[in-house]
Design a protein around this motif. Structure first.
Motif, PDB file in Angstrom:
ATOM      1  N   ARG A 194      58.928  67.758  75.633  1.00  0.00           N
ATOM      2  CA  ARG A 194      59.053  67.312  77.029  1.00  0.00           C
ATOM      3  C   ARG A 194      59.408  65.844  77.071  1.00  0.00           C
ATOM      4  NH1 ARG A 194      55.366  65.694  81.458  1.00  0.00           N
ATOM      5  NH2 ARG A 194      53.662  65.494  79.945  1.00  0.00           N
ATOM      6  N   VAL A 195      60.299  65.490  77.988  1.00  0.00           N
ATOM      7  CA  VAL A 195      60.578  64.091  78.277  1.00  0.00           C
ATOM      8  C   VAL A 195      60.400  63.871  79.778  1.00  0.00           C
ATOM      9  CG1 VAL A 195      62.179  63.805  76.341  1.00  0.00           C
ATOM     10  CG2 VAL A 195      63.061  64.470  78.570  1.00  0.00           C
ATOM     11  N   ALA A 196      59.957  62.687  80.121  1.00  0.00           N
ATOM     12  CA  ALA A 196      59.774  62.287  81.512  1.00  0.00           C
ATOM     13  C   ALA A 196      59.901  60.774  81.553  1.00  0.00           C
ATOM     14  CB  ALA A 196      58.400  62.739  82.029  1.00  0.00           C
ATOM     15  N   PRO A 197      60.053  60.187  82.725  1.00  0.00           N
ATOM     16  CA  PRO A 197      60.146  58.725  82.787  1.00  0.00           C
ATOM     17  C   PRO A 197      58.982  58.043  82.076  1.00  0.00           C
ATOM     18  CG  PRO A 197      60.730  59.674  84.899  1.00  0.00           C
ATOM     19  CD  PRO A 197      60.223  60.810  84.061  1.00  0.00           C
ATOM     20  N   GLY A 198      59.306  57.286  81.036  1.00  0.00           N
ATOM     21  CA  GLY A 198      58.279  56.551  80.304  1.00  0.00           C
ATOM     22  C   GLY A 198      57.366  57.393  79.446  1.00  0.00           C
ATOM     23  N   LEU A 199      57.724  58.672  79.220  1.00  0.00           N
ATOM     24  CA  LEU A 199      56.824  59.554  78.480  1.00  0.00           C
ATOM     25  C   LEU A 199      57.619  60.537  77.635  1.00  0.00           C
ATOM     26  CD1 LEU A 199      53.592  61.185  79.763  1.00  0.00           C
ATOM     27  CD2 LEU A 199      55.332  62.642  78.710  1.00  0.00           C
ATOM     28  N   LEU A 200      57.178  60.725  76.401  1.00  0.00           N
ATOM     29  CA  LEU A 200      57.801  61.675  75.490  1.00  0.00           C
ATOM     30  C   LEU A 200      56.692  62.437  74.771  1.00  0.00           C
ATOM     31  CD1 LEU A 200      60.779  60.930  73.125  1.00  0.00           C
ATOM     32  CD2 LEU A 200      58.696  61.952  72.197  1.00  0.00           C
ATOM     33  N   GLN A 201      56.850  63.763  74.676  1.00  0.00           N
ATOM     34  CA  GLN A 201      55.799  64.581  74.057  1.00  0.00           C
ATOM     35  C   GLN A 201      56.395  65.461  72.976  1.00  0.00           C
ATOM     36  OE1 GLN A 201      53.509  66.994  76.752  1.00  0.00           O
ATOM     37  NE2 GLN A 201      51.895  67.363  75.238  1.00  0.00           N
ATOM     38  N   VAL A 202      55.868  65.319  71.757  1.00  0.00           N
ATOM     39  CA  VAL A 202      56.256  66.159  70.635  1.00  0.00           C
ATOM     40  C   VAL A 202      55.399  67.420  70.656  1.00  0.00           C
ATOM     41  CG1 VAL A 202      56.300  66.291  68.097  1.00  0.00           C
ATOM     42  CG2 VAL A 202      57.004  64.194  69.267  1.00  0.00           C
ATOM     43  N   GLU A 203      55.981  68.535  70.210  1.00  0.00           N
ATOM     44  CA  GLU A 203      55.245  69.797  70.194  1.00  0.00           C
ATOM     45  C   GLU A 203      53.920  69.645  69.444  1.00  0.00           C
ATOM     46  OE1 GLU A 203      57.673  72.841  68.530  1.00  0.00           O
ATOM     47  OE2 GLU A 203      58.784  73.208  70.375  1.00  0.00           O
ATOM     48  N   GLY A 204      52.836  70.086  70.091  1.00  0.00           N
ATOM     49  CA  GLY A 204      51.536  70.076  69.457  1.00  0.00           C
ATOM     50  C   GLY A 204      50.836  68.736  69.438  1.00  0.00           C
ATOM     51  N   GLU A 205      51.414  67.735  70.103  1.00  0.00           N
ATOM     52  CA  GLU A 205      50.812  66.404  70.098  1.00  0.00           C
ATOM     53  C   GLU A 205      50.635  65.885  71.526  1.00  0.00           C
ATOM     54  OE1 GLU A 205      52.846  63.711  67.562  1.00  0.00           O
ATOM     55  OE2 GLU A 205      53.019  65.130  65.889  1.00  0.00           O
ATOM     56  N   ALA A 206      49.861  64.826  71.644  1.00  0.00           N
ATOM     57  CA  ALA A 206      49.646  64.211  72.954  1.00  0.00           C
ATOM     58  C   ALA A 206      50.882  63.420  73.373  1.00  0.00           C
ATOM     59  CB  ALA A 206      48.429  63.296  72.899  1.00  0.00           C
ATOM     60  N   PRO A 207      51.105  63.237  74.665  1.00  0.00           N
ATOM     61  CA  PRO A 207      52.245  62.445  75.137  1.00  0.00           C
ATOM     62  C   PRO A 207      52.177  61.005  74.626  1.00  0.00           C
ATOM     63  CG  PRO A 207      51.277  63.698  76.939  1.00  0.00           C
ATOM     64  CD  PRO A 207      50.332  63.814  75.782  1.00  0.00           C
ATOM     65  N   ILE A 208      53.355  60.417  74.424  1.00  0.00           N
ATOM     66  CA  ILE A 208      53.471  59.041  73.957  1.00  0.00           C
ATOM     67  C   ILE A 208      54.181  58.232  75.040  1.00  0.00           C
ATOM     68  CG2 ILE A 208      54.291  57.538  72.102  1.00  0.00           C
ATOM     69  CD1 ILE A 208      54.564  60.069  70.371  1.00  0.00           C
ATOM     70  N   GLY A 209      53.660  57.065  75.349  1.00  0.00           N
ATOM     71  CA  GLY A 209      54.260  56.226  76.375  1.00  0.00           C
ATOM     72  C   GLY A 209      55.282  55.263  75.802  1.00  0.00           C
ATOM     73  N   PHE A 210      56.401  55.088  76.521  1.00  0.00           N
ATOM     74  CA  PHE A 210      57.455  54.139  76.155  1.00  0.00           C
ATOM     75  C   PHE A 210      57.920  53.427  77.418  1.00  0.00           C
ATOM     76  CE2 PHE A 210      57.737  57.336  72.794  1.00  0.00           C
ATOM     77  CZ  PHE A 210      57.862  56.554  71.645  1.00  0.00           C
ATOM     78  N   ASP A 211      58.541  52.270  77.236  1.00  0.00           N
ATOM     79  CA  ASP A 211      59.170  51.603  78.367  1.00  0.00           C
ATOM     80  C   ASP A 211      60.385  52.387  78.854  1.00  0.00           C
ATOM     81  OD1 ASP A 211      57.404  49.338  78.268  1.00  0.00           O
ATOM     82  OD2 ASP A 211      58.526  48.664  76.505  1.00  0.00           O
ATOM     83  N   LEU A 212      61.089  53.018  77.883  1.00  0.00           N
ATOM     84  CA  LEU A 212      62.264  53.813  78.205  1.00  0.00           C
ATOM     85  C   LEU A 212      62.299  55.010  77.271  1.00  0.00           C
ATOM     86  CD1 LEU A 212      65.060  54.251  79.622  1.00  0.00           C
ATOM     87  CD2 LEU A 212      66.058  52.889  77.760  1.00  0.00           C
ATOM     88  N   VAL A 213      62.543  56.182  77.841  1.00  0.00           N
ATOM     89  CA  VAL A 213      62.728  57.408  77.062  1.00  0.00           C
ATOM     90  C   VAL A 213      64.172  57.868  77.237  1.00  0.00           C
ATOM     91  CG1 VAL A 213      62.105  59.849  76.864  1.00  0.00           C
ATOM     92  CG2 VAL A 213      60.315  58.129  77.188  1.00  0.00           C
ATOM     93  N   ILE A 214      64.818  58.216  76.119  1.00  0.00           N
ATOM     94  CA  ILE A 214      66.208  58.675  76.140  1.00  0.00           C
ATOM     95  C   ILE A 214      66.254  60.099  75.625  1.00  0.00           C
ATOM     96  CG2 ILE A 214      68.546  58.284  75.309  1.00  0.00           C
ATOM     97  CD1 ILE A 214      67.856  55.348  74.934  1.00  0.00           C
ATOM     98  N   ASP A 215      66.824  60.993  76.424  1.00  0.00           N
ATOM     99  CA  ASP A 215      66.972  62.399  76.042  1.00  0.00           C
ATOM    100  C   ASP A 215      68.396  62.627  75.560  1.00  0.00           C
ATOM    101  OD1 ASP A 215      66.921  65.112  75.700  1.00  0.00           O
ATOM    102  OD2 ASP A 215      66.159  65.586  77.700  1.00  0.00           O
ATOM    103  N   ALA A 216      68.566  62.770  74.249  1.00  0.00           N
ATOM    104  CA  ALA A 216      69.872  63.039  73.651  1.00  0.00           C
ATOM    105  C   ALA A 216      69.785  64.292  72.784  1.00  0.00           C
ATOM    106  CB  ALA A 216      70.327  61.845  72.822  1.00  0.00           C
TER     107      ALA A 216
END
Length: 367
Positions: A194-216
Motif C-alpha cells: 500500500r502507498v498513501a501520502p507520506g506512508l508506505l507499507q510493505v507486506e506483513g510489516e507496519a506502515p513507514i512514514g516518509f516526507d514523500l512516497v513515490i509509486d513506480a
C-alpha cells in the motif's frame, strides 16, 4: 527529504539516482531478489518477476513510435533522448567504462510487397510529426545509400533513415543507476502492499512514514491504478561477423519487428505485443515470426545462435498513455506501456519540477 520509492524498475532507479544526488535520503522497495538482471540463457519465467525495463531492446525511437503513439509521446521522447545522453555522460565521467548510450539514428525498412503498408505508416507518421512540431522527417534512402549505411542489410529493401534516434543498453544502465546512486537504501525482496501520502507499507510489516512516497510499481500498482500487463517477448542472437550500426524496424502489415545491435556481436529481436498477462516463456509462434523477419532483413543471421529468450509484462493504462499524479506527500507515475525507456527521463523531470525537487529547466538554461 526522506523519500520512499515503491518499485526499482527504470523509473524507480532513475528517480533514486537523481534524488540521492540532490541530497535526499532515499529508500527503495522492490520484490526482486536483487538489482541484477535475469540470467542470460534463461528460457523459463523466473520465480520472482523482474522489472520490465530488463526485457527491452533499449530503442529510443520517438519518430518510429509516432506510428502507434500520440505526438505528446514523441515530444516527451525527444526530450528524453537528450536527458539520457546527459545521464550516460555523467556516469562515464565517473568512471563507468561499459557502453551505455549510442546515437546513430535508426532505419525503417520494408520489403517490396509491403511498400503500400509502409507508405500508410509513413503517412500517419508525417501527420503526427506535423502535430508534434519538433521532430525530424524520415529521409528516404536509395539502394546505394542504404548499402553505404548498413552493408549487411538485404539489398532491394525500401528504407528510410530516422535521424537523431538512439539506443541505450538496458541491463547495463539499470545496474549502473543502482550502483551509482549514493546513499540509497535498497530493500530487495520487499513487496509494497500500500502507498498513501507520506506512508508506505510493505507486506506483513507496519506502515513507514516518509516526507514523500513515490509509486513506480508498474503492474504492481493494482488496485490503486487501473493498469494492465501487456506481454512482450525478446530473442537474443549471437552472430559474429554480422555488422549493424543502428536499430532497424521492419514495417509489416501485421507486426513491427525490430533488430537492435548490442556489444559482443549480439542482436536483440523483438516487438511482440500481446494482450495477455501470461508470464510464461516465449511462444513458438512469436519465436518463428520474429526470427524469420530478422533473417529476411539480415540474411547473414542464418548462422546466428539463439542465446536468450525472455518475456515480460509492460504496464499500460486503458488509453495506453502515461499518467502522473502528484499531491502532498505522494507521486505516482505509471502506464509507460512500450515506451518505458523512451519516456522515463522526461516524466521524471516534469514530476520533480512540479514537486519543486529539482531546478526548472528554463532556470538552468538562463543560468
Amino acid at each position: 527529504m526522506r523519500i520512499g520509492i515503491a518499485g526499482a524498475g527504470v523509473l524507480g532507479r532513475l528517480l533514486a539516482w537523481q534524488l540521492s544526488r540532490a541530497g535526499h535520503a532515499v529508500t527503495v522497495f522492490d520484490p526482486a531478489p536483487g538489482p541484477q538482471a535475469p540470467a542470460i540463457g534463461t528460457l523459463s519465467a523466473p520465480a520472482t518477476p523482474h522489472a520490465a525495463g530488463f526485457t527491452a531492446a533499449g530503442m529510443l525511437s520517438p519518430l518510429a513510435e509516432l506510428d502507434n503513439a500520440s505526438p505528446e509521446v514523441a515530444l516527451l521522447g525527444w526530450r528524453s533522448l537528450a536527458l539520457w545522453r546527459e545521464v550516460a555522460e555523467t556516469l562515464l565521467a565517473e568512471g563507468v567504462s561499459q557502453p551505455l548510450f549510442a546515437q546513430h539514428g535508426s532505419l525503417l525498412l520494408a520489403h517490396g510487397s509491403d511498400r503500400g503498408a509502409a507508405q500508410r505508416v509513413l503517412a500517419r507518421l508525417e501527420h503526427a510529426r506535423t502535430l508534434a512540431g519538433e521532430t525530424q522527417a524520415p529521409e528516404p534512402l536509395d539502394r546505394a545509400a542504404l548499402a553505404a549505411l548498413e552493408p549487411d542489410v538485404a539489398p532491394g529493401l525500401h528504407a528510410w533513415l530516422l535521424p537523431g534516434e538512439a539506443q541505450l543498453m538496458p541491463r547495463e544502465m539499470m545496474a549502473t543507476l543502482a550502483a551509482h546512486a549514493p546513499g540509497v537504501w535498497w530493500c530487495w525482496g520487499e513487496r509494497v502492499a500500500r502507498v498513501a501520502p507520506g506512508l508506505l507499507q510493505v507486506e506483513g510489516e507496519a506502515p513507514i512514514g516518509f516526507d514523500l512516497v513515490i509509486d513506480a510499481r508498474g503492474c504492481g500498482a493494482r488496485p490503486d491504478a487501473p493498469v494492465r500487463g501487456v506481454r512482450g517477448e525478446l530473442i537474443w542472437l549471437h552472430a559474429p561477423g554480422v555488422s549493424l550500426q543502428r536499430p532497424l524496424r521492419l514495417l509489416h502489415p501485421r507486426h513491427r519487428v525490430y533488430i537492435v545491435p548490442r556489444p559482443g556481436n549480439l542482436f536483440v529481436v523483438g516487438a511482440s505485443e500481446i494482450e495477455s498477462e501470461d508470464r510464461s516463456p516465449v511462444s513458438l509462434r512469436s519465436a518463428v515470426e520474429l526470427m524469420s523477419a530478422a533473417h529476411s532483413v539480415l540474411p547473414d543471421l542464418a548462422e546466428a545462435r539463439i542465446v536468450h529468450m525472455e518475456s515480460n509484462l509492460r504496464p499500460a493504462l486503458p488509453d495506453n498513455e502515461p499518467a502522473t499524479h502528484t499531491e502532498a506527500g505522494l507521486l505516482r507515475i505509471n502506464g509507460l506501456f512500450r515506451h518505458g525507456w523512451l519516456l522515463a527521463p522526461a516524466l521524471v523531470q516534469d514530476a520533480l519540477e512540479t514537486l519543486s525537487l529539482t531546478e526548472p529547466a528554463q532556470e538552468k538554461a538562463d543560468v
